[in-house]
Motif scaffolding. Structure first.
Motif, PDB file in Angstrom:
ATOM      1  N   TYR A  69     -15.187  -0.919  -5.541  1.00 56.82           N
ATOM      2  CA  TYR A  69     -15.740  -2.262  -5.407  1.00 56.82           C
ATOM      3  C   TYR A  69     -14.764  -3.118  -4.608  1.00 56.82           C
ATOM      4  CZ  TYR A  69     -12.422  -3.975  -8.882  1.00 56.82           C
ATOM      5  OH  TYR A  69     -11.269  -4.317  -9.536  1.00 56.82           O
ATOM      6  N   GLN A  71     -16.232  -4.484 -13.729  1.00 53.85           N
ATOM      7  CA  GLN A  71     -15.663  -4.118 -15.028  1.00 53.85           C
ATOM      8  C   GLN A  71     -16.736  -4.022 -16.100  1.00 53.85           C
ATOM      9  OE1 GLN A  71     -11.749  -6.120 -15.963  1.00 53.85           O
ATOM     10  NE2 GLN A  71     -12.212  -7.082 -14.006  1.00 53.85           N
ATOM     11  N   ASP A 113      -9.609  -4.733  -1.000  1.00 55.76           N
ATOM     12  CA  ASP A 113     -10.058  -6.006  -0.435  1.00 55.76           C
ATOM     13  C   ASP A 113     -11.347  -5.781   0.346  1.00 55.76           C
ATOM     14  OD1 ASP A 113      -8.325  -4.657   1.584  1.00 55.76           O
ATOM     15  OD2 ASP A 113      -8.974  -6.356   2.796  1.00 55.76           O
ATOM     16  N   VAL A 121       5.026 -10.769   1.482  1.00 59.44           N
ATOM     17  CA  VAL A 121       3.625 -10.864   1.053  1.00 59.44           C
ATOM     18  C   VAL A 121       2.713 -10.200   2.070  1.00 59.44           C
ATOM     19  CG1 VAL A 121       1.742 -12.418   0.531  1.00 59.44           C
ATOM     20  CG2 VAL A 121       4.034 -12.969  -0.209  1.00 59.44           C
ATOM     21  N   LEU A 122       2.930 -10.513   3.343  1.00 55.79           N
ATOM     22  CA  LEU A 122       2.088  -9.918   4.394  1.00 55.79           C
ATOM     23  C   LEU A 122       2.252  -8.409   4.426  1.00 55.79           C
ATOM     24  CD1 LEU A 122       2.529 -12.452   7.284  1.00 55.79           C
ATOM     25  CD2 LEU A 122       0.580 -12.126   5.824  1.00 55.79           C
ATOM     26  N   ILE A 182       0.267  -6.987   1.576  1.00 57.27           N
ATOM     27  CA  ILE A 182      -1.174  -7.048   1.836  1.00 57.27           C
ATOM     28  C   ILE A 182      -1.570  -5.930   2.785  1.00 57.27           C
ATOM     29  CG2 ILE A 182      -3.028  -8.376   2.894  1.00 57.27           C
ATOM     30  CD1 ILE A 182      -1.764 -10.880   1.977  1.00 57.27           C
ATOM     31  N   ALA A 183      -0.778  -5.742   3.839  1.00 60.82           N
ATOM     32  CA  ALA A 183      -1.113  -4.713   4.824  1.00 60.82           C
ATOM     33  C   ALA A 183      -1.037  -3.322   4.205  1.00 60.82           C
ATOM     34  CB  ALA A 183      -0.173  -4.819   6.025  1.00 60.82           C
ATOM     35  N   ILE A 184       0.025  -3.058   3.449  1.00 59.80           N
ATOM     36  CA  ILE A 184       0.164  -1.737   2.840  1.00 59.80           C
ATOM     37  C   ILE A 184      -0.964  -1.484   1.853  1.00 59.80           C
ATOM     38  CG2 ILE A 184       1.600  -0.321   1.338  1.00 59.80           C
ATOM     39  CD1 ILE A 184       4.028  -1.449   2.598  1.00 59.80           C
ATOM     40  N   ALA A 240      -3.817  -2.576   2.051  1.00 61.50           N
ATOM     41  CA  ALA A 240      -5.069  -2.378   2.764  1.00 61.50           C
ATOM     42  C   ALA A 240      -5.193  -0.924   3.207  1.00 61.50           C
ATOM     43  CB  ALA A 240      -5.139  -3.302   3.969  1.00 61.50           C
ATOM     44  N   VAL A 241      -4.056  -0.301   3.452  1.00 59.07           N
ATOM     45  CA  VAL A 241      -4.093   1.094   3.878  1.00 59.07           C
ATOM     46  C   VAL A 241      -4.325   2.008   2.673  1.00 59.07           C
ATOM     47  CG1 VAL A 241      -2.834   2.926   5.013  1.00 59.07           C
ATOM     48  CG2 VAL A 241      -2.466   0.572   5.710  1.00 59.07           C
ATOM     49  N   ARG A 281      -4.842   1.972  -1.537  1.00 56.58           N
ATOM     50  CA  ARG A 281      -5.426   0.971  -2.415  1.00 56.58           C
ATOM     51  C   ARG A 281      -4.346   0.213  -3.175  1.00 56.58           C
ATOM     52  NH1 ARG A 281      -7.751   4.171  -5.791  1.00 56.58           N
ATOM     53  NH2 ARG A 281      -7.657   5.972  -4.452  1.00 56.58           N
ATOM     54  N   PRO A 282      -4.591  -1.084  -3.465  1.00 55.33           N
ATOM     55  CA  PRO A 282      -3.577  -1.837  -4.212  1.00 55.33           C
ATOM     56  C   PRO A 282      -3.370  -1.223  -5.599  1.00 55.33           C
ATOM     57  CG  PRO A 282      -5.620  -3.100  -4.033  1.00 55.33           C
ATOM     58  CD  PRO A 282      -5.774  -1.907  -3.160  1.00 55.33           C
ATOM     59  N   TYR A 311      -1.661 -12.693  -8.568  1.00 55.10           N
ATOM     60  CA  TYR A 311      -2.646 -13.744  -8.293  1.00 55.10           C
ATOM     61  C   TYR A 311      -3.456 -13.417  -7.049  1.00 55.10           C
ATOM     62  CZ  TYR A 311      -4.256 -18.482  -7.111  1.00 55.10           C
ATOM     63  OH  TYR A 311      -4.989 -19.573  -6.789  1.00 55.10           O
ATOM     64  N   GLN A 334      -4.252  -3.175 -11.350  1.00 52.12           N
ATOM     65  CA  GLN A 334      -5.667  -3.400 -11.053  1.00 52.12           C
ATOM     66  C   GLN A 334      -6.511  -3.594 -12.309  1.00 52.12           C
ATOM     67  OE1 GLN A 334      -7.125  -3.527  -7.661  1.00 52.12           O
ATOM     68  NE2 GLN A 334      -4.990  -4.157  -7.729  1.00 52.12           N
ATOM     69  N   PRO A 335      -7.628  -4.331 -12.190  1.00 52.02           N
ATOM     70  CA  PRO A 335      -8.519  -4.461 -13.327  1.00 52.02           C
ATOM     71  C   PRO A 335      -8.985  -3.094 -13.788  1.00 52.02           C
ATOM     72  CG  PRO A 335      -9.249  -5.838 -11.498  1.00 52.02           C
ATOM     73  CD  PRO A 335      -8.114  -5.013 -11.012  1.00 52.02           C
ATOM     74  N   PRO A 336      -9.328  -2.892 -15.049  1.00 51.38           N
ATOM     75  CA  PRO A 336      -9.359  -3.907 -16.094  1.00 51.38           C
ATOM     76  C   PRO A 336      -8.026  -4.208 -16.766  1.00 51.38           C
ATOM     77  CG  PRO A 336     -10.182  -1.831 -16.937  1.00 51.38           C
ATOM     78  CD  PRO A 336      -9.870  -1.591 -15.507  1.00 51.38           C
ATOM     79  N   LEU A 341       1.847  -0.483  10.699  1.00 51.80           N
ATOM     80  CA  LEU A 341       0.964  -0.902   9.614  1.00 51.80           C
ATOM     81  C   LEU A 341      -0.404  -1.264  10.139  1.00 51.80           C
ATOM     82  CD1 LEU A 341       3.034  -3.030   7.154  1.00 51.80           C
ATOM     83  CD2 LEU A 341       1.805  -0.922   6.728  1.00 51.80           C
ATOM     84  N   ALA A 396      -2.401   1.667  10.886  1.00 50.28           N
ATOM     85  CA  ALA A 396      -2.722   2.444   9.695  1.00 50.28           C
ATOM     86  C   ALA A 396      -3.861   1.826   8.898  1.00 50.28           C
ATOM     87  CB  ALA A 396      -1.474   2.570   8.816  1.00 50.28           C
ATOM     88  N   THR A 397      -4.095   0.522   9.042  1.00 51.79           N
ATOM     89  CA  THR A 397      -5.132  -0.106   8.227  1.00 51.79           C
ATOM     90  C   THR A 397      -6.523   0.115   8.774  1.00 51.79           C
ATOM     91  OG1 THR A 397      -4.827  -2.182   9.408  1.00 51.79           O
ATOM     92  CG2 THR A 397      -3.683  -1.939   7.313  1.00 51.79           C
ATOM     93  N   VAL A 399      -4.413 -10.767   8.585  1.00 54.13           N
ATOM     94  CA  VAL A 399      -4.084  -9.463   8.026  1.00 54.13           C
ATOM     95  C   VAL A 399      -5.289  -8.914   7.281  1.00 54.13           C
ATOM     96  CG1 VAL A 399      -2.687  -8.252   6.331  1.00 54.13           C
ATOM     97  CG2 VAL A 399      -1.615  -9.861   7.856  1.00 54.13           C
ATOM     98  N   ARG A 438      -7.917  -7.654   9.701  1.00 54.66           N
ATOM     99  CA  ARG A 438      -7.491  -6.662  10.687  1.00 54.66           C
ATOM    100  C   ARG A 438      -7.517  -7.237  12.094  1.00 54.66           C
ATOM    101  NH1 ARG A 438      -7.825  -5.252   5.949  1.00 54.66           N
ATOM    102  NH2 ARG A 438      -8.455  -3.219   5.214  1.00 54.66           N
TER     103      ARG A 438
END
Lengths: 514, 291, 305
Positions: free
Chosen positions: A365, A379, A398, B133-134, B137-139, B141-142, B144-145, B225, B231-233, C26, C29-30, C265, C268
């Motif tokens: 998701y 969830q 995202d 932070v950037l 975010i980029a990593i 995106a490649v 999954r968080p 934040y 990750q959820p849950p 990076l 890679a995205t 970012v 992309r």
């Protein structure tokens, strides 16, 4: 101890740095004219928030849906789609097709001029369409994929020749804006994007990319003059900021999420508009992967989800359970298409029958973006499925990463997705869900492909029948699990008299303040 | 020589005088830690169980849910306890990684100097110039968080402060007699490092780490934040605040309770660490700590 | 001295190169952004055609060299989504971020000086305790949370201040207050420590014994000494502040560089990401080098004095 020369040097360096920074920040320019949104006796200006930044202001190149909120005001399209999803004339007064629906003729309004005086005729319409068709990498190309050629038959008639029959074609033309051909070619695309000229009821006043798009009423407009004199469209990406903007008066209207409706409703200074959208949130299924190849397991997934709990509980009644992947406002929707009700017992039975042994099913998701409260919905679904004994591997990403996976047909299990056709017609979603090239079509069932192609060749009631057959079949096979039709919710100034569109885009030409 | 060395490099904690700040700090941090440790032992503990009909219950209205429920009807007390464990656990791991990595790098740079030091200076500069932070975010995106990814990235980008201090100390120590003479007599570098350099360095590392904990908790919660992190849950302070801010007008406790926990934890750590940095503050302000 | 500067410059260049390379790796890679720029019903073929047109099917090395070439000429290409010069967009947004950073820095520092002087002059432990505790509480909350509370209090409940956008001087207040409070606490701690250390020095006791007024000594001798390390710290911090405005920009929809970069970012939009990262790296490197040189200068002078 520092010497006095040194101290002087330090002070002068400091002063220099401070002045430099101050000058640099001064380059930020005067403040944006967000200012008083609604003031005076009867306000004549609307400040509206849009959720993302539109791309460029060149309607030939730019086709992301949000930019239409700007283009509906500044350019003409051949037809328009009204608030209740019906086709209405705009630049074209009428349109006809030949018998096998492969050729469409549009008759244009007389005496239309762009804001710089250039006359808008069939030539300009043909030019606009041809330029789009010439660039297969353009954003608008996909809407015209059915078009073989377009030509100006005479000054007021445009003829489209299609590659195959397509009954819903006129709807696609509501998304394509007409540019004055001579002006566009003279200026060149780049310059045109900076200072666009259109024939619509509003002119561009000031463009600040990413900050605000200011429009003023075009007093030379060929049609009825709108009540509102000026419009400012401002991208505001944060839900909270949009709500706060309306409550504090900086904005007159802004889309908000379902959880914020309650807080706005209690205020005197604002009102809430809620209307069923043209989209459906559903679960996509990769029916060729793992245990999902078994239709009984797919059916069990559908039975295990309590859609009403989601729409009434999670979404506070601001959505309706969906039985198909088309929303009620969308042409092609049929009430006859049903899907089984919430029945966790039956789901368990089916799982046992199918011999499900607890293999984890991936569930992708998007954590933000198109589906409000997507994380909560995901969830809740996970919990419901685990309740009947299905093991779920919940994976969030995202919105962009999620979209890339969807487009690349890379999903390995079930996934949360939404489809909201901007033409308010079922043809667009069908291509993506049931035709062989469709990104969501893992099943590749020839029957669905056949039916999806068939609906283009018929009109009216027979077309609706084809839709009903296709969607019922899809439900039986469990290719998709429709979840709910969300409402579009807006916070607005208490005096605003406005009807929202089903597609969530803005069109203030009929709007006024009370 | 040796005497002044000990005095200048080791933190002086001669008399244990608890300052009022430290007591308050201990109480604040203690509350959080107690909650984290004890709540999971309670009979009603259930951070994941959903009940959409019991959603958004205010605190103190339902004995089954002492602190109320969230939008999916899950018990807030349980989720707060789990979130504390998650956020604090991640923070500790990140600080340890950075402390070890940074100190090691700093010691090597200061001890060996030359090209190694120049290389390390380059790497630390790049690390500082890159907005973390950037990068994350980029990593994310490649790949999954996930919590692991966040720990890894943060654990490898916050070490420069440690490296700077330990490098100065190691470089200064390197010149001292008690280091030089064993080396000229043929002692092994590793022996010198472990016997003389490291023991003089790790107290400083500890102090930096203590003050770093507060900073890292704030950064970790900011990343949570933004949706990068566990990750959820599974809950975390930052993600609970993010979810709660949607309901700020009607049900403010959803965002305020995790915010309060954050305040107690970070404030507690800060006040406590002041106890230990007070005595050596003067020493650390001077460059290199060796005058 | 010149050798020192030369080495610092070499370091600066190497840093920027490294940042660009990381950004490139990076970025590639995205994934390729074609699918994100086309509507939902575009086919795979359409997407691939667009990606090809954007240059994503060339060998990786060529794409990298292209990026480097762009770095040298200052041409980062056009944003995919906004179709304008990426560098132009970045430069357009920078002043707004600098505006926030500048005011936060100036006001934070000024308030810290006032507070530190007040504490020294009055010798009041109560004042120091109050300021200390309030500061610690502020430092215990992340910026985004503090900002949300401010918006709730002043925008929604009191309706006194605008909650988003850059529309007037009033709209500057909430974002700046969020940042100022953080800066203020930091500078106050440093100043207080430095001034207290000064207060214990011999020359102060001598001056007072000679009959000089405490306030005179404070302003003419202690403050200038104390402020030097604080300014050094502030210089470094200014660079960090530019990065730290991101969260505040997002909450307040402030049209600055931080927000532009996070959006880019996410979407992309590589040209903007590359242009923006290079800018941030350059700014950091310039500020750092300048501070290093200045500090070195102070050191040699105080060593000589």
């Amino acid at each position: 101890m520092p010497t006095s020369t040194f101290r002087r040097q330090m002070l002068s360096i400091g002063a220099l740095a401070a002045t430099g920074t101050l000058m640099l920040s001064g380059c930020a320019g005067g403040f944006d004219d967000g200012g008083d949104a609604a003031s005076g006796d009867t306000p004549t200006r609307i400040v509206a928030a849009i959720p993302t930044d539109p791309t460029s202001m060149d309607p030939i190149k730019s086709g992301a849906l949000v930019v239409l909120s700007v283009f509906f005001h500044t350019f003409d399209q051949l037809v328009t789609i009204t608030a209740d999803g019906e086709l209405a004339p705009k630049l074209a007064t009428e349109w006809t097709a030949n018998d096998d629906l492969t050729q469409w003729d549009f008759t244009l309004q007389e005496g239309v001029t762009a804001s710089n005086g250039e006359a808008i005729t069939a030539e300009d319409v043909a030019f606009s369409y041809q330029t789009i068709l010439a660039d297969p990498t353009g954003e608008n190309f996909a809407y015209l994929s059915s078009v073989a050629s377009v030509e100006a038959v005479d000054d007021l008639t445009v003829r489209f020749t299609l590659k195959s029959p397509f009954s819903a074609f006129p709807r696609n033309t509501s998304l394509i804006s007409i540019v004055p051909a001579d002006t566009y070619q003279e200026m060149g695309a780049d310059a045109f994007a900076q200072a666009p000229i259109g024939s619509g009821p509003y002119l561009f006043d000031k463009i600040q990319t990413g900050v605000s798009y200011d429009l003023v009423r075009n007093d030379g407009y060929w049609g009825d003059a709108p009540a509102i004199e000026s419009i400012s469209l401002q991208p505001v990406s944060s839900d909270e900021s949009r709500v706060n903007g309306v409550l504090s008066g900086s904005l007159d209207v802004a889309p908000i999420g379902p959880t914020q409706v309650e807080s706005v409703e209690g205020q005197d200074s604002a009102q809430v508009f809620s209307a069923l959208s043209n989209g459906v949130v559903f679960l996509g299924v990769n029916s060729t992967s793992g245990v999902l190849t078994d239709a009984r397991i797919r059916e069990a997934i559908g039975l295990a989800i309590d859609k009403e709990a989601i729409t009434e509980g999670l979404l506070s009644g601001l959505a309706e359970p969906a039985a198909t992947t088309l929303a009620p406002a969308v042409e092609g929707y049929s009430e006859d298409v049903t899907d089984p009700a919430y029945d966790p017992e039956r789901a368990r039975e089916l799982l046992a029958e199918a011999g499900y042994a607890g293999e984890p099913i991936p569930f992708d998701y998007a954590t933000d973006g198109r589906i409000p409260l997507s994380a909560d919905v995901a969830q809740t679904i996970q919990a419901s499925l685990e309740e009947v004994g299905i093991t779920i591997d919940l994976r969030g990403a995202d919105q962009q990463a999620h979209t890339l996976k969807v487009r690349g047909r890379e999903m390995e299990g079930i996934y949360l997705n939404t489809w909201a056709p901007s033409t308010v017609d079922g043809d667009l979603p069908l291509t993506d869900l049931y035709e062989p090239a469709g990104n969501n079509n893992y099943a590749q069932d020839p029957r669905t492909a056949e039916l999806a192609a068939e609906q283009r060749g018929v009109e009216g009631a027979s077309r609706l029948d084809v839709f009903a057959e296709l969607l019922s079949y899809s439900n039986e096979q469990g290719y998709y699990v429709p979840l709910y039709v969300p409402m579009n919710n807006y916070a607005a100034d208490a005096d605003l008299d406005w009807t929202p569109r089903a597609d969530g885009l803005f069109d203030f030409t009929q709007t006024s303040f009370k | 020589m040796t005497t002044s060395l000990t005095l200048a490099t080791a933190p002086v904690v001669q008399r244990w005088r608890p300052r009022p700040g430290a007591i308050v700090g201990a109480l604040m941090l203690g509350t959080v830690l107690l909650l984290t440790a004890l709540v999971p032992l309670l009979p009603g503990y259930d951070p994941m169980g959903q009940d959409l009909r019991a959603a958004l219950l205010p605190p103190f209205t339902d004995p089954a849910h002492p602190l109320g429920t969230d939008a999916l009807g899950r018990d807030l007390l349980s989720r707060l306890a789990l979130a504390s464990a998650v956020t604090l656990g991640m923070t500790v791991l990140i600080v340890i990684m950075n402390a070890v990595l940074g100190s090691l790098v700093g010691i090597l740079a200061g001890y060996y100097g030359g090209r190694l030091e120049a290389l390390i200076t380059l790497v630390s500069n790049v690390t500082l110039a890159m907005p973390v932070v950037l990068l994350l975010i980029a990593i994310c995106a490649v790949l999954r968080p996930s919590a692991g990814l966040t720990i890894l990235v943060l654990g490898c980008t916050w070490w420069v402060g440690y490296a700077r201090v330990t490098r100065n100390i190691a470089a200064a120590l390197r010149r001292q007699d008690f280091v030089v003479s064993p080396l000229t007599q043929g002692a092994d570098s590793v022996w010198v490092l472990t016997r003389h350099i490291v023991p003089n360095v790790w107290p400083h590392t500890l102090i930096i780490a203590a003050t770093d904990v507060a900073t890292i908790v704030l950064i970790t919660s900011s990343l949570e934040y933004l949706g990068l992190g566990v990750q959820p849950p599974v809950p975390s302070w930052g993600s609970m605040i993010f979810d709660g801010q949607r309901h700020l007008a009607g049900d403010p406790w959803l965002a305020l309770l995790p915010g309060l926990m954050l305040l107690l934890a970070v404030g507690g750590v800060q006040f406590l660490s002041q106890q230990f940095t007070a005595e050596t503050r003067g020493g650390l302000l001077r460059k290199g700590g060796m005058r | 001295m010149l050798l020192f500067i030369a080495r610092r410059l070499a370091l600066a260049v190497a840093t920027v190169l490294a940042v660009v390379t990381i950004a490139f790796v990076l970025g590639r890679a995205t994934g390729e952004p074609g699918a994100l720029l086309l509507p939902d019903n575009a086919t795979q073929a359409d997407v691939e055609a667009l990606n090809s047109a954007l240059g994503f099917d060339r060998p990786l090395l060529l794409q990298y060299l292209d990026t480097l070439a762009g770095l040298v000429t200052g041409d980062f290409g056009d944003s995919y989504r906004l179709r304008e010069s990426a560098l132009g967009l970045v430069l357009e947004r920078v002043p707004a971020t600098i505006e926030l950073a500048f005011w936060a820095f100036v006001i934070g520092l000024a308030l810290a000086v006032v507070a530190a002087l007040a504490i020294q002059l009055t010798g009041s432990r109560v004042l120091r305790a109050i300021v200390g505790w309030a500061g610690a509480l502020r430092q215990s909350v992340p910026d985004f949370f503090f900002a949300l509370l401010l918006v709730l209090a002043f925008s929604v409940l009191l309706g006194a201040l605008p909650s988003l956008g850059r529309t007037s001087y009033a709209s500057l207040v909430l974002p700046v207050v969020t940042l100022v409070t953080g800066q203020f606490v930091m500078y106050l701690r440093l100043l207080d420590a430095a001034l207290s250390e000064q207060a214990g020095q011999d020359f102060v006791r001598t001056a007072i014994a000679q009959g000089q007024r405490r306030s005179t000594v404070l302003f003419t001798r202690m403050l200038p000494n104390a402020i030097v390390p604080v300014l050094g710290m502030a210089g470094l911090n200014l660079g960090g502040l530019l990065g730290g405005t991101v969260v505040v920009e997002v909450v307040f929809a402030w049209p600055g560089l931080g927000k532009l970069l996070t959006d880019a970012v996410s979407q992309r939009d590589f040209p903007i990401v590359q242009a923006g990262l290079v800018f941030v790296a350059l700014a950091f490197v310039i500020v750092n080098t300048a501070v290093d040189v200045l500090v070195r200068r102070i050191d040699t002078r105080t060593a000589a004095a």
